[in-house]
Structures are given as structure tokens and as C-alpha cells.
Design an enzyme around this catalytic site. Sequence first.
Site, PDB file in Angstrom:
ATOM      1  N   LYS A  14       1.358  -1.008   0.239  1.00 43.45           N
ATOM      2  CA  LYS A  14      -0.345  -0.311   0.197  1.00 43.45           C
ATOM      3  C   LYS A  14       0.898   1.262   0.054  1.00 43.45           C
ATOM      4  CE  LYS A  14      -1.858  -0.855   3.673  1.00 43.45           C
ATOM      5  NZ  LYS A  14      -1.170  -2.497   4.407  1.00 43.45           N
ATOM      6  N   ARG A 128      12.214  -4.582   5.430  1.00 45.88           N
ATOM      7  CA  ARG A 128      12.035  -3.509   4.736  1.00 45.88           C
ATOM      8  C   ARG A 128      12.406  -2.281   5.810  1.00 45.88           C
ATOM      9  NH1 ARG A 128       5.559  -1.339   5.379  1.00 45.88           N
ATOM     10  NH2 ARG A 128       6.381  -1.981   8.093  1.00 45.88           N
ATOM     11  N   ARG A 173      -0.474  -8.195  13.494  1.00 47.07           N
ATOM     12  CA  ARG A 173      -1.184  -7.433  12.505  1.00 47.07           C
ATOM     13  C   ARG A 173      -1.419  -8.393  11.286  1.00 47.07           C
ATOM     14  NH1 ARG A 173       4.255  -4.623  10.860  1.00 47.07           N
ATOM     15  NH2 ARG A 173       3.199  -3.449   9.441  1.00 47.07           N
TER      16      ARG A 173
HETATM   17  P1  AP5 Z   1       4.606  -1.506   1.946  1.00 46.56           P
HETATM   18  O1  AP5 Z   1       4.074  -0.685   0.762  1.00 46.56           O
HETATM   19  O2  AP5 Z   1       5.575  -0.669   2.970  1.00 46.56           O
HETATM   20  O3  AP5 Z   1       3.660  -2.412   2.466  1.00 46.56           O
HETATM   21  P2  AP5 Z   1       2.294  -1.939   3.095  1.00 46.56           P
HETATM   22  O4  AP5 Z   1       0.747  -2.289   2.301  1.00 46.56           O
HETATM   23  O5  AP5 Z   1       2.351  -0.116   2.948  1.00 46.56           O
HETATM   24  O6  AP5 Z   1       2.527  -2.390   4.949  1.00 46.56           O
HETATM   25  P3  AP5 Z   1       2.550  -1.774   6.343  1.00 46.56           P
HETATM   26  O7  AP5 Z   1       3.153  -2.472   7.554  1.00 46.56           O
HETATM   27  O8  AP5 Z   1       3.012   0.157   6.236  1.00 46.56           O
HETATM   28  O9  AP5 Z   1       1.024  -1.583   6.155  1.00 46.56           O
HETATM   29  P4  AP5 Z   1       0.955  -1.717   7.473  1.00 46.56           P
HETATM   30  O10 AP5 Z   1      -1.178  -1.518   7.367  1.00 46.56           O
HETATM   31  O11 AP5 Z   1       0.832  -2.844   8.589  1.00 46.56           O
HETATM   32  O12 AP5 Z   1       1.145  -1.045   8.050  1.00 46.56           O
HETATM   33  P5  AP5 Z   1       0.603   0.833   8.809  1.00 46.56           P
HETATM   34  O13 AP5 Z   1       1.357   1.560   8.933  1.00 46.56           O
HETATM   35  O14 AP5 Z   1      -0.779   0.723   8.035  1.00 46.56           O
HETATM   36  O15 AP5 Z   1       6.011  -3.216   1.440  1.00 46.56           O
HETATM   37  C1  AP5 Z   1       6.666  -3.578   2.278  1.00 46.56           C
HETATM   38  C2  AP5 Z   1       7.889  -4.325   1.659  1.00 46.56           C
HETATM   39  O16 AP5 Z   1       7.236  -4.962   1.144  1.00 46.56           O
HETATM   40  C3  AP5 Z   1       8.212  -2.835   1.277  1.00 46.56           C
HETATM   41  O17 AP5 Z   1       9.655  -2.919   1.976  1.00 46.56           O
HETATM   42  C4  AP5 Z   1       8.415  -3.211   0.200  1.00 46.56           C
HETATM   43  O18 AP5 Z   1      10.108  -2.397  -0.787  1.00 46.56           O
HETATM   44  C5  AP5 Z   1       8.618  -4.609  -0.849  1.00 46.56           C
HETATM   45  N1  AP5 Z   1       7.110  -4.916  -1.642  1.00 46.56           N
HETATM   46  C6  AP5 Z   1       5.925  -4.301  -1.527  1.00 46.56           C
HETATM   47  N2  AP5 Z   1       5.323  -4.206  -2.915  1.00 46.56           N
HETATM   48  C7  AP5 Z   1       6.072  -5.240  -3.096  1.00 46.56           C
HETATM   49  C8  AP5 Z   1       6.137  -6.246  -4.473  1.00 46.56           C
HETATM   50  N3  AP5 Z   1       4.812  -6.214  -5.020  1.00 46.56           N
HETATM   51  N4  AP5 Z   1       6.858  -7.013  -3.975  1.00 46.56           N
HETATM   52  C9  AP5 Z   1       8.046  -7.516  -3.500  1.00 46.56           C
HETATM   53  N5  AP5 Z   1       7.808  -6.842  -2.801  1.00 46.56           N
HETATM   54  C10 AP5 Z   1       7.140  -5.700  -2.082  1.00 46.56           C
HETATM   55  O19 AP5 Z   1      -0.037   0.367  10.163  1.00 46.56           O
HETATM   56  C11 AP5 Z   1       0.759   0.441  11.714  1.00 46.56           C
HETATM   57  C12 AP5 Z   1      -0.159  -0.003  12.764  1.00 46.56           C
HETATM   58  O20 AP5 Z   1      -0.639   1.918  12.488  1.00 46.56           O
HETATM   59  C13 AP5 Z   1      -1.217  -0.875  12.825  1.00 46.56           C
HETATM   60  O21 AP5 Z   1      -0.182  -2.954  13.087  1.00 46.56           O
HETATM   61  C14 AP5 Z   1      -2.240  -0.013  14.367  1.00 46.56           C
HETATM   62  O22 AP5 Z   1      -1.233  -0.274  15.036  1.00 46.56           O
HETATM   63  C15 AP5 Z   1      -1.868   1.646  13.892  1.00 46.56           C
HETATM   64  N6  AP5 Z   1      -2.804   1.900  12.644  1.00 46.56           N
HETATM   65  C16 AP5 Z   1      -2.479   2.481  11.525  1.00 46.56           C
HETATM   66  N7  AP5 Z   1      -3.248   2.621  11.126  1.00 46.56           N
HETATM   67  C17 AP5 Z   1      -4.935   2.573  11.975  1.00 46.56           C
HETATM   68  C18 AP5 Z   1      -5.978   2.424  11.578  1.00 46.56           C
HETATM   69  N8  AP5 Z   1      -6.468   3.122  10.633  1.00 46.56           N
HETATM   70  N9  AP5 Z   1      -6.814   2.303  12.289  1.00 46.56           N
HETATM   71  C19 AP5 Z   1      -6.805   1.024  13.574  1.00 46.56           C
HETATM   72  N10 AP5 Z   1      -4.789   0.897  13.866  1.00 46.56           N
HETATM   73  C20 AP5 Z   1      -3.862   1.586  13.012  1.00 46.56           C
END
Ligand code: AP5
Length: 215
Positions: A14, A128, A173
Amino acid sequence: MTNLILLGPPGAGKGTQAKRLEDSLGIVQLSTGDMLRAEVAAGSDVGAKAKAVMEAGGLVSDDIIIDIISGRIEQDDCKNGFILDGFPRTTPQAEALDAMLAEKGLGMDHVIEMQVDDEAMVERITGRFTCAQCGAGYHDTFQRPKVDGVCDKCGGTEFTRRADDNAETVRSRLGAYHEQTAPIISYYEKQGVLKSVDGMAAIDAVTEQLNAIVG
Ligand code: AP5
């Protein structure tokens, strides 16, 4: 104006794709995860409430998140549109978003699910890292900087890894995603706005699939 939601489990890509769409569409990425990490770093009240929950891989309370997003989408830089990355994540958040958009006379153009296999997400997330200076994202295997130790975008040489990017927390997660977030896929399916892409494809191929949807 284009408003879209990227849906998918941790590691689905994402953030990676939101940054690319931000550049190609000229609209802003709104990542609730980034906003919460900024609150934690600033030592705010919200940050204090969120820190332990995030480190355990759970979800922060709906009230906190809805408040943050509601204020954020009113800001000037959202005028051309926004990409929601990590929000909504529960049915109450999806319902609150609909109410917020209706109140502001806005709509959602695309809700895009990034379909991936859970097991591959652990490797993606634990590999990452991010440029400490400009926030550009990298991966030990899948997206290395052109020159080792130097950010492609800004030339920065300091990199960070997230506190919640260890295998154990990733599994929590993923559990939270399937329990609390996956139900909103059918919420958007019923509204007839859901599209999907194959998030297991290579990064550039995923970008192509997204571009075909957002035009
Ligand atoms: P990346 O693009 O970084 O993945 P992502 O989908 O953004 O994953 P996140 O871990 O950031 O999502 P998340 O939902 O757990 O975290 P968030 O910050 O929202 O890609 C990952 C890696 O893979 C990278 O190194 C990239 O290079 C590689 N990659 C990408 N695409 C690829 C491909 N096609 N092939 C190979 N490699 C690839 O949330 C963190 C925490 O915040 C949550 O756990 C929660 O506690 C809290 N939180 C955030 N939002 C909310 C909400 N709305 N409600 C409640 N709690 C929330």
C-alpha cells in the site's frame, strides 16, 4: 479530483504504491500508520495511547483514528484528492468515512484491494527499511537502493526500520487484518466500488495494474 482507498494486509504494498500514485496523480497519500508514528515520535497524548497497541500489532481505537482523518482531509493539500493508505481498517471506520465524505460533499472514486499471500508478507515486512531523511521505502531483497547505503531520492545515508516490523508482530498484524479489516472488503463490494489487483506481482507490474484502474 480523485479519491481512492488502497486496501490490503500489512506488507501488501500500500505504502509503496501510494507514493508512486502520489507522484503520478498529483494527489496526497494519507497513511494513518505514518500519522500515528509521527504522534509517537512527538510524544503527544495520542502517541502515548497508540504506542503499545502498535508495538503489539493491534489496532488503535476507532475514535482516535476517525478524529485524525476527519481533520486531515479538510486540509488544503487534499483539494485535488487523496489516497487513503491504512484507513479505513474496521467497519465503524468505513461507515465514519462515508459519513465524513457525504458531509463534505465528496465521494470515493476507487477502492482497490491488493490481493497477496500472508506468508510472503512476513519476508516483505522484516526486510523493509526507510530513508530517515525523506521517507523513501526500500527492501533488503526486492527494492534495494541503486548504491548500497545511499538513498536514490535524496542521497541520505541514514535508514530506519519500524519497531513493529519483526516476525512476531507481523503475525499479530496479519491476524488483526483478517479479523477486523477483511470484513470491509464485502462492505465495499456491496457498494459496487471494489476493484482488485494482484499484489504478488513485481512492484512495477502492480503499478501498471493500478494505473489501468485509476487512468
Ligand atoms: P509496503 O508498501 O511498505 O507495505 P504496506 O502495505 O504499506 O505495509 P505496512 O506494513 O506499512 O502496512 P500496515 O497496514 O501494517 O502498517 P500501517 O503503517 O498502516 O511494502 C512492504 C515491503 O515490501 C517494502 O519493503 C516494499 O519494498 C516491499 N514490496 C512492496 N510491494 C512489493 C511487491 N509487489 N513485491 C515485492 N516486494 C514488495 O499501520 C501500522 C500500525 O498502526 C497498525 O498495526 C495499527 O496498530 C496502527 N494503525 C494504522 N492505521 C490504523 C487504523 N486505520 N486503525 C487502527 N489502527 C491503525
